[in-house]
Write a protein that holds these residues in place. Structure first.
Motif, mmCIF file in Angstrom:
data_model
loop_
_atom_site.group_PDB
_atom_site.id
_atom_site.type_symbol
_atom_site.label_atom_id
_atom_site.label_comp_id
_atom_site.label_asym_id
_atom_site.label_seq_id
_atom_site.Cartn_x
_atom_site.Cartn_y
_atom_site.Cartn_z
ATOM 1 N N PRO A 151 5.254 8.428 3.260
ATOM 2 C CA PRO A 151 4.000 9.186 3.224
ATOM 3 C C PRO A 151 3.370 9.316 4.606
ATOM 4 C CG PRO A 151 3.727 6.997 2.256
ATOM 5 C CD PRO A 151 5.194 7.194 2.460
ATOM 6 N N THR A 152 2.959 10.527 4.946
ATOM 7 C CA THR A 152 2.420 10.781 6.280
ATOM 8 C C THR A 152 1.141 9.998 6.540
ATOM 9 O OG1 THR A 152 1.265 12.731 5.396
ATOM 10 C CG2 THR A 152 3.439 13.081 6.395
ATOM 11 N N ASP A 153 0.411 9.669 5.486
ATOM 12 C CA ASP A 153 -0.831 8.908 5.669
ATOM 13 C C ASP A 153 -0.565 7.518 6.244
ATOM 14 O OD1 ASP A 153 -2.070 11.033 4.542
ATOM 15 O OD2 ASP A 153 -2.497 10.078 2.610
ATOM 16 N N PHE A 154 0.688 7.057 6.113
ATOM 17 C CA PHE A 154 1.000 5.700 6.560
ATOM 18 C C PHE A 154 1.966 5.676 7.737
ATOM 19 C CE2 PHE A 154 -0.505 5.178 2.254
ATOM 20 C CZ PHE A 154 -1.284 4.038 2.330
ATOM 21 N N SER A 213 0.816 -1.213 0.000
ATOM 22 C CA SER A 213 0.000 0.000 0.000
ATOM 23 C C SER A 213 0.850 1.264 0.000
ATOM 24 C CB SER A 213 -0.941 0.008 1.215
ATOM 25 O OG SER A 213 -0.189 -0.118 2.418
ATOM 26 N N VAL A 214 2.108 1.170 0.428
ATOM 27 C CA VAL A 214 3.046 2.288 0.366
ATOM 28 C C VAL A 214 3.913 2.182 -0.888
ATOM 29 C CG1 VAL A 214 5.087 3.332 1.446
ATOM 30 C CG2 VAL A 214 3.117 2.668 2.855
ATOM 31 N N TYR A 215 4.411 1.000 -1.161
ATOM 32 C CA TYR A 215 5.362 0.793 -2.248
ATOM 33 C C TYR A 215 4.811 1.221 -3.609
ATOM 34 C CZ TYR A 215 8.126 -1.705 -5.761
ATOM 35 O OH TYR A 215 8.864 -2.015 -6.876
ATOM 36 N N PHE A 216 3.657 0.714 -3.986
ATOM 37 C CA PHE A 216 3.165 0.953 -5.347
ATOM 38 C C PHE A 216 2.795 2.419 -5.615
ATOM 39 C CE2 PHE A 216 2.636 -3.702 -5.193
ATOM 40 C CZ PHE A 216 3.298 -4.035 -6.362
ATOM 41 N N SER A 240 6.145 -7.307 1.351
ATOM 42 C CA SER A 240 6.849 -6.076 1.716
ATOM 43 C C SER A 240 8.006 -5.862 0.750
ATOM 44 C CB SER A 240 7.363 -6.140 3.158
ATOM 45 O OG SER A 240 8.352 -7.146 3.300
ATOM 46 N N TYR A 241 8.483 -4.621 0.705
ATOM 47 C CA TYR A 241 9.544 -4.242 -0.234
ATOM 48 C C TYR A 241 10.602 -3.431 0.501
ATOM 49 C CZ TYR A 241 6.040 -5.607 -3.656
ATOM 50 O OH TYR A 241 5.107 -6.322 -4.376
ATOM 51 N N GLY A 242 11.885 -3.761 0.220
ATOM 52 C CA GLY A 242 12.968 -3.079 0.921
ATOM 53 C C GLY A 242 13.322 -1.733 0.339
ATOM 54 N N ASP A 243 13.107 -1.563 -0.972
ATOM 55 C CA ASP A 243 13.423 -0.302 -1.631
ATOM 56 C C ASP A 243 12.666 -0.231 -2.947
ATOM 57 O OD1 ASP A 243 14.715 -2.042 -3.347
ATOM 58 O OD2 ASP A 243 16.722 -1.553 -2.644
ATOM 59 N N ILE A 244 12.842 0.864 -3.658
ATOM 60 C CA ILE A 244 12.246 1.038 -4.979
ATOM 61 C C ILE A 244 13.381 1.132 -5.985
ATOM 62 C CG2 ILE A 244 10.816 2.505 -6.459
ATOM 63 C CD1 ILE A 244 9.399 3.502 -3.926
ATOM 64 N N ASP A 245 13.416 0.213 -6.937
ATOM 65 C CA ASP A 245 14.444 0.207 -7.971
ATOM 66 C C ASP A 245 13.873 0.799 -9.253
ATOM 67 O OD1 ASP A 245 16.237 -1.132 -6.278
ATOM 68 O OD2 ASP A 245 15.406 -3.077 -6.839
#
Length: 226
Positions: free
Chosen positions: A100-103, A21-24, A52-57
């Protein structure tokens, strides 16, 4: 890549793993920003069933302007709080962008009270061919690792730049110069392997579905290499 770069700097930043929900949404927002600077922008297709995801590539190629935007200035566009820039061209740059502050979680532990960031790894590729090939080989986080042994048994190897022919007599003594490049075109490689091209460029819903796809290759075998 891996999500831990900013934990080792002088003033460490917390870059926890991200839920989908944060990553995408953040991945897509960064793509939109970077498309103002590059003709080619993508993230290799993610592995199935990740929670879960460790980073964005992100891979990029082709500056839109006549002069490329300095990699240091991209941090401002991405609203990065910190960055680790490459020492040479075509190396990876790392940015810490705000969570993101929402999360933001309700603080319950000291870690929750620490400000969170997201690690973005940006790799600039020199040509469209290298851009598309890396997006191809890194899709699904390891699909070609599963196919590698089968490919090798046919006398081929997938190098960082192409599908290549192996020369065992040279390979036995040294790796460098022991292959002959055949093609760097993803669709040509998929056709040769007997894999459905459209399915490859779609994210698999399940790990089982990815395994079934790998097994559909005409070269796939479970026999040990002699």
């Amino acid at each position: 890549m891996g999500g831990n770069v900013f934990t080792t700097i002088r003033n460490p930043l917390l870059t926890p793993r991200m839920p989908p929900s944060v990553y995408f949404p953040i991945r897509d927002r960064c793509h939109a920003i970077l498309k103002n600077y590059y003709t080619h922008v993508c993230t290799p297709l993610e592995a199935p069933e990740k929670t879960s995801y460790g980073d964005i590539d992100i891979l990029v190629h082709g500056p839109l302007a006549s002069a490329p935007t300095p990699i240091s200035e991209l941090g401002q566009a991405l609203n990065a709080a910190a960055s680790i820039l490459p020492r040479a061209e075509n190396e990876e740059a790392n940015y810490a962008i705000p969570w993101p502050t929402d999360f933001e979680p309700t603080p319950s532990t000291p870690e929750d009270e620490q400000k969170r960031f997201i690690q973005l790894d940006l790799l600039t590729l020199p040509t469209p061919t290298t851009f598309h090939f890396l997006a191809f080989t890194h899709a699904h986080s390891g699909l070609f690792t599963l196919l590698g042994p089968s490919i090798r048994q046919t006398g081929l190897i997938l190098t960082p730049s192409s599908l290549s022919l192996r020369i065992p007599s040279i390979e036995a003594h040294r790796r460098r110069g022991s292959t002959i490049p055949l093609t760097s075109t993803p669709d040509t490689i998929l056709e040769f392997l007997g894999l459905d091209r459209e399915a490859y460029w779609t994210r698999f819903e399940t790990v089982e579905g990815m395994f079934e796809y790998v097994a559909s290759s005409r070269l796939f075998t479970t026999r040990p290499r002699e």
